[in-house]
Scaffold this motif. Structure first.
Motif, PDB file in Angstrom:
ATOM      1  N   LEU A 285      -8.528  -4.600  -1.828  1.00 18.88           N
ATOM      2  CA  LEU A 285      -8.881  -5.831  -1.605  1.00 18.88           C
ATOM      3  C   LEU A 285      -7.135  -6.274  -1.616  1.00 18.88           C
ATOM      4  O   LEU A 285      -7.522  -7.563  -1.498  1.00 18.88           O
ATOM      5  N   THR A 286      -6.460  -5.343  -1.323  1.00 22.60           N
ATOM      6  CA  THR A 286      -5.216  -5.534  -0.678  1.00 22.60           C
ATOM      7  C   THR A 286      -5.427  -6.242   1.149  1.00 22.60           C
ATOM      8  O   THR A 286      -4.523  -7.002   1.602  1.00 22.60           O
TER       9      THR A 286
ATOM     10  N   GLU B 259     -10.391   1.080  -2.963  1.00 17.24           N
ATOM     11  CA  GLU B 259     -10.328   0.155  -3.869  1.00 17.24           C
ATOM     12  C   GLU B 259      -9.581  -0.815  -3.126  1.00 17.24           C
ATOM     13  O   GLU B 259      -9.485  -2.206  -3.120  1.00 17.24           O
ATOM     14  N   TRP B 260      -8.467  -0.190  -4.086  1.00 18.68           N
ATOM     15  CA  TRP B 260      -7.061  -0.707  -3.565  1.00 18.68           C
ATOM     16  C   TRP B 260      -6.559  -1.226  -2.457  1.00 18.68           C
ATOM     17  O   TRP B 260      -6.281  -2.867  -2.425  1.00 18.68           O
TER      18      TRP B 260
ATOM     19  N   ILE C 126      -6.339   4.821  -9.978  1.00 19.11           N
ATOM     20  CA  ILE C 126      -7.469   4.050  -9.304  1.00 19.11           C
ATOM     21  C   ILE C 126      -7.694   4.500  -8.300  1.00 19.11           C
ATOM     22  O   ILE C 126      -6.573   5.683  -7.590  1.00 19.11           O
TER      23      ILE C 126
ATOM     24  N   ASN D  74     -12.777  -4.824 -11.904  1.00 21.80           N
ATOM     25  CA  ASN D  74     -13.334  -3.670 -12.140  1.00 21.80           C
ATOM     26  C   ASN D  74     -13.976  -3.580 -13.811  1.00 21.80           C
ATOM     27  O   ASN D  74     -15.257  -3.524 -13.410  1.00 21.80           O
TER      28      ASN D  74
ATOM     29  N   PHE E  96      -0.998  -6.634  -7.962  1.00 18.64           N
ATOM     30  CA  PHE E  96      -2.391  -6.402  -7.780  1.00 18.64           C
ATOM     31  C   PHE E  96      -2.900  -5.384  -8.512  1.00 18.64           C
ATOM     32  O   PHE E  96      -4.130  -5.561  -8.860  1.00 18.64           O
TER      33      PHE E  96
ATOM     34  N   ASN F 152       0.921  -1.341  -0.287  1.00 21.05           N
ATOM     35  CA  ASN F 152      -0.429  -0.407   0.251  1.00 21.05           C
ATOM     36  C   ASN F 152       1.279   1.348  -0.011  1.00 21.05           C
ATOM     37  O   ASN F 152       0.474   1.886  -0.890  1.00 21.05           O
TER      38      ASN F 152
ATOM     39  N   LEU G  67      -6.489  -5.311  -9.799  1.00 22.81           N
ATOM     40  CA  LEU G  67      -7.448  -4.513  -9.470  1.00 22.81           C
ATOM     41  C   LEU G  67      -8.667  -4.341 -10.677  1.00 22.81           C
ATOM     42  O   LEU G  67     -10.104  -4.376 -10.671  1.00 22.81           O
TER      43      LEU G  67
ATOM     44  N   TYR H  39     -16.771  -4.173  -6.775  1.00 25.77           N
ATOM     45  CA  TYR H  39     -15.745  -3.891  -6.077  1.00 25.77           C
ATOM     46  C   TYR H  39     -15.429  -3.720  -4.876  1.00 25.77           C
ATOM     47  O   TYR H  39     -16.463  -4.772  -4.588  1.00 25.77           O
ATOM     48  N   PHE H  40     -15.148  -3.163  -4.375  1.00 25.00           N
ATOM     49  CA  PHE H  40     -14.153  -3.496  -3.065  1.00 25.00           C
ATOM     50  C   PHE H  40     -14.947  -2.947  -2.043  1.00 25.00           C
ATOM     51  O   PHE H  40     -14.711  -2.691  -0.679  1.00 25.00           O
TER      52      PHE H  40
END
Length: 306
Positions: A219-220, A215-216, A211, A299, A291, A171, A295, A304-305
């Motif tokens: 996912l992580t 959302e990122w 991005i 999408n 990643f 991240n 992602l 979506y997260f």
């Protein structure tokens, strides 16, 4: 990351007692005393005479004074009003006083002002939230020179397949270039903490990746729940599937998209992972580009997260 256990407030380091300042370990107050470390951090920051520098946790002002001598202005954020008084006393009657602005309060709750650089000895217990507050801050600044607990610093710079590699690593590296620049032993502080420290240079990526960071992060968070398990395994968890199905249905509703009657979220997730050749991937072996591609694949398929 092991935490430094808070000692009883009544226990006072002898050297500090002689100075008449009782440091509060609840605030992570371990004051950097070595002038050579301070000099090195200021030099690594490459402070210019036109810079406004943000300092977090200035303590008694050892770093602050060094920054004031080079910068146009220093904004020092301090939560402890006793240390604010010490800092004000230190610059009183000197040419440095007009260049110093003090913000009193919790930096995590404050709206940060404009600054070109951030230089700070970070209280250990706020390391992670503060890193992301700084990395998501706008407008962009040139860089941050930050001292952390050494293990935390190692996690920030760790690469894939490293035992220290974590969600914090990927991240942070999504949003910034990160380098370890200095190791600092515990005896450079008073009172000395339980562990060694390290100084890290963070340079925000400008422009940022195209991005959504929310959302990122979603996912992580799923991928690193068990970083050595396959993504196929991570995404088969009931709680994950329930959340992703809810998000999918909400997205389709908002965008007037029909949902097939035989829709099955588990099958859809498996299809995306397999078509991306990612079902056997493990978070511990994935870098930010891996990643990123995953992602985008989710999408594109309306998963979506956030």
């Amino acid at each position: 990351m092991p935490k430094i256990k808070a000692e009883k407030k009544t226990r006072v380091h002898e050297t500090i007692a002689k100075q008449g300042i009782l440091f509060n370990k609840d605030f992570g107050q371990h004051i950097l005393k070595n002038p050579m470390v301070i000099k090195s951090m200021v030099e690594k920051a490459a402070v210019r005479s036109t810079d406004t520098v943000l300092e977090i946790g200035p303590g008694t002002g050892n770093m602050t004074v060094a920054l004031l001598e080079s910068a146009k202005k220093v904004i020092a954020c301090e939560i402890d009003t006793r240390l604010v008084a010490e800092l004000q006393k230190r610059v009183q009657g000197t040419p440095l006083k007009p260049k110093l602005e003090i913000l009193v309060g919790d930096v995590l709750k404050a709206d940060l002002p404009f600054f070109n650089l951030c230089v700070a000895n970070i209280p250990y217990q706020i390391s992670s939230p503060l890193v992301f507050k700084l990395l998501l801050h706008r407008p962009f600044y040139r860089c941050a020179i930050l001292m952390f607990q050494k293990e935390f610093a190692q996690r920030l710079v760790a690469k894939k397949n490293d035992k220290m590699y974590s969600r914090l690593s990927v991240n942070t590296q999504l949003l910034a270039r990160v380098d370890m620049i200095l190791n600092v032993g515990k005896n450079n502080f008073r009172p000395p903490p339980k562990v060694d420290s390290a100084v890290v240079r963070l340079e925000p990526r400008n422009p940022p990746p195209p991005i959504s960071y929310i959302e990122w992060d979603g996912l992580t968070r799923i991928a690193f729940t068990r970083k050595n398990k396959t993504l196929g395994s991570a995404f088969r968890q009931t709680s994950v599937l329930t959340t992703l199905e809810k998000n999918y249905r909400t997205h389709c509703s908002l965008h007037n998209k029909d949902i097939p009657e035989d829709f099955n979220i588990k099958n859809k997730i498996e299809e995306i992972l397999e078509s991306s050749n990612a079902d056997k991937w493990r978070a511990a072996s994935m870098d930010k580009d891996d990643f990123m591609s995953l992602l985008l694949a989710f999408n594109k398929n309306d998963i979506y997260f956030a």
